[in-house]
Design an enzyme around this catalytic site. Structure first.
Site, PDB file in Angstrom:
ATOM      1  N   ASP A  69      11.462 -26.137  -3.916  1.00 55.05           N
ATOM      2  CA  ASP A  69      10.813 -27.206  -4.683  1.00 55.05           C
ATOM      3  C   ASP A  69      11.828 -28.131  -5.357  1.00 55.05           C
ATOM      4  OD1 ASP A  69       8.575 -28.533  -5.732  1.00 55.05           O
ATOM      5  OD2 ASP A  69       7.564 -26.668  -6.244  1.00 55.05           O
ATOM      6  N   TRP A 118       8.382 -33.751  -2.260  1.00 54.19           N
ATOM      7  CA  TRP A 118       7.232 -34.642  -2.477  1.00 54.19           C
ATOM      8  C   TRP A 118       7.441 -36.062  -1.928  1.00 54.19           C
ATOM      9  CZ3 TRP A 118       9.233 -33.492  -7.845  1.00 54.19           C
ATOM     10  CH2 TRP A 118       9.043 -32.139  -8.172  1.00 54.19           C
ATOM     11  N   GLY A 119       8.293 -36.198  -0.899  1.00 52.66           N
ATOM     12  CA  GLY A 119       8.513 -37.521  -0.309  1.00 52.66           C
ATOM     13  C   GLY A 119       9.392 -38.431  -1.144  1.00 52.66           C
ATOM     14  N   ASP A 139       1.229 -33.279  -4.762  1.00 53.92           N
ATOM     15  CA  ASP A 139       0.359 -32.125  -4.516  1.00 53.92           C
ATOM     16  C   ASP A 139      -1.059 -32.513  -4.107  1.00 53.92           C
ATOM     17  OD1 ASP A 139       2.624 -30.953  -5.462  1.00 53.92           O
ATOM     18  OD2 ASP A 139       1.602 -29.600  -6.846  1.00 53.92           O
TER      19      ASP A 139
HETATM   20  C1  GAL Z   1       4.888 -28.147  -6.974  1.00 50.74           C
HETATM   21  C2  GAL Z   1       4.687 -28.041  -5.481  1.00 50.74           C
HETATM   22  C3  GAL Z   1       3.467 -27.166  -5.251  1.00 50.74           C
HETATM   23  C4  GAL Z   1       3.688 -25.808  -5.884  1.00 50.74           C
HETATM   24  C5  GAL Z   1       4.048 -25.938  -7.356  1.00 50.74           C
HETATM   25  C6  GAL Z   1       4.473 -24.622  -7.968  1.00 50.74           C
HETATM   26  O1  GAL Z   1       6.009 -28.921  -7.233  1.00 50.74           O
HETATM   27  O2  GAL Z   1       4.513 -29.313  -4.940  1.00 50.74           O
HETATM   28  O3  GAL Z   1       3.210 -27.068  -3.877  1.00 50.74           O
HETATM   29  O4  GAL Z   1       4.717 -25.147  -5.184  1.00 50.74           O
HETATM   30  O5  GAL Z   1       5.107 -26.867  -7.530  1.00 50.74           O
HETATM   31  O6  GAL Z   1       4.801 -24.745  -9.311  1.00 50.74           O
END
Ligand code: GAL
Length: 388
Positions: free
Chosen positions: A130, A165-166, A187
């Site tokens: 992430d 996230w692109g 998301d």
């Molecule tokens: C976001 C991610 C999600 C999930 C989440 C967990 O940044 O895009 O898919 O993994 O964190 O905290």
């Protein structure tokens, strides 16, 4: 069993986040693995079972190692990996380029090689990585290169799933970094508007996806019906209907996204299962050449809006996967001229069409095909050239 190179095709699997967020434990993960086998997901090609955020304690130990949360995972990660492997499946975990994960657990910044070694020792096959808490002075590009190098030299084949996230023009550098897939969107939410927004945001990016580095449009919400434990993802916004989930699945399949199931498959209903297990859509998604889909604006042009479009994916065997998508609210006839597929009348060929949702032959069509598609609906055909 022949060995498919890592990342050749879009990953197929399940991820804990959409439905369970922080509320995960080894019993849940084992039951999902059992369901993969008993309910046909494994036979359909789904392979990876991935634990997302919130699996560790909030601090590392004195040597800087992660500490698994033993309330959630009392048998530890190695035992869980062994269980998943015993079912012929693969095991995925989650970390982050930053100092912390998005939910505030330790991230892998400055621990990349140590963590990669730990993952390999546990028997992990997939790492979702992430983008939260990235130190400002470091480029994301460099941090993905770092973890990629660490994983490739960990002594184990670990599929590398980048999740930024692109952002930061990821399209321009992610393939070179060594990642096998990359999140290109913020998301997903279990809501029609979110599905539509994510799909439309990637329509002009289809040339970036392909073998060994797939555009990940985020985990599926098919079958959730608002059943997340998180208000933002779903419980406060109510979910989608079956038609919308089908369209979502068809878009992700045709656009070459990894298909990571996000619902609780232990309680999935028949409609959700039929969507997730549709063999013809999965075959399109998994087509060996891994080409992105191109877009055709339907005739007549006078109503043309970006919410109504045709996607065409050139398949390895010469067939075409053709998806008619109506993301608008009203029913539409969507007209395709075969000329726009590179098939002039003078070629002497027509197209024999097979309906992937109804799983039936539609017959042979010449020059033009114009299905009527309900609002929020999709119609996907596999087209074969047929000499007239
Ligand atoms: C976001 C991610 C999600 C999930 C989440 C967990 O940044 O895009 O898919 O993994 O964190 O905290």
């Amino acid at each position: 069993m022949s060995h498919t190179p890592l990342g050749l095709k879009p990953a197929l699997g399940w991820n804990s986040w959409n439905t369970f967020t922080w509320d995960i434990n080894e019993q849940l993960i084992r039951e999902v693995a059992d369901r993969f086998v008993s309910d046909g997901y494994k036979d359909a090609g789904y392979e990876y079972i991935v634990i997302d955020d919130c699996w560790s304690l909030k601090e590392r130990d004195a040597e800087g190692n992660w500490i698994v949360d033993s309330n959630k995972f009392p048998s530890g990660m190695k035992a869980l990996a062994d269980y998943i492997h015993s079912k012929g499946l693969k095991f995925g975990m989650y970390s982050c380029v930053g100092t912390h994960t998005c939910a505030g657990y330790p991230g892998s910044f400055e621990h990349e090689f140590q963590d990669a070694k730990q993952l390999a020792e546990w028997g992990v096959d997939f790492l979702k990585y992430d983008y939260c808490f990235k130190p400002r002075h470091m480029s994301g590009e460099l941090l993905y290169k770092r973890m990629s190098l660490a994983l490739k030299n960990s002594g184990r084949e670990i599929l590398f799933s980048a999740c930024n996230w692109g952002e930061d023009n990821v399209y321009q550098w992610i393939r070179e970094s060594g990642a096998h897939m990359y999140r290109s969107t913020h998301d997903i939410q279990d809501q029609w508007e979110s599905i539509k927004k994510l799909a439309l945001s990637q329509l002009d990016k289809t040339s970036y996806t392909g073998s060994f580095c797939h555009n990940d449009m985020d985990m599926l919400v098919v079958g959730m019906y608002g059943g997340s434990n998180n208000g933002f993802i779903g419980s406060k916004i109510g979910g989608c209907n079956d038609l919308e989930y089908q369209t979502h699945f068809a878009l992700w399949s045709m656009m070459g996204s990894p298909l990571m199931i996000g619902c609780d498959i232990r309680s999935a209903n028949e409609a959700a299962k039929a969507t997730l297990l549709n063999p013809d859509l999965i075959a399109i998604n998994q087509d060996l050449e891994g080409r992105g889909a191109y877009r055709i604006k339907p005739e007549p042009q006078w109503f043309h809006t970006n919410e109504v479009f045709i996607l065409v994916k050139v398949l390895t065997d010469g067939d075409l996967a053709i998806g008619f998508f109506n993301l608008s609210d009203d029913q539409r006839e969507i007209s395709l001229q075969f000329w726009d597929l590179g098939l002039p009348y003078a070629s002497g060929f027509s197209l024999s069409l097979y309906d992937c949702w109804e799983q039936q032959e539609l017959g042979v069509f010449t020059e033009r095909y114009a299905p009527t598609v309900p609002g929020h609906g999709s119609h996907v055909v596999r087209a074969k050239l047929a000499r007239r």
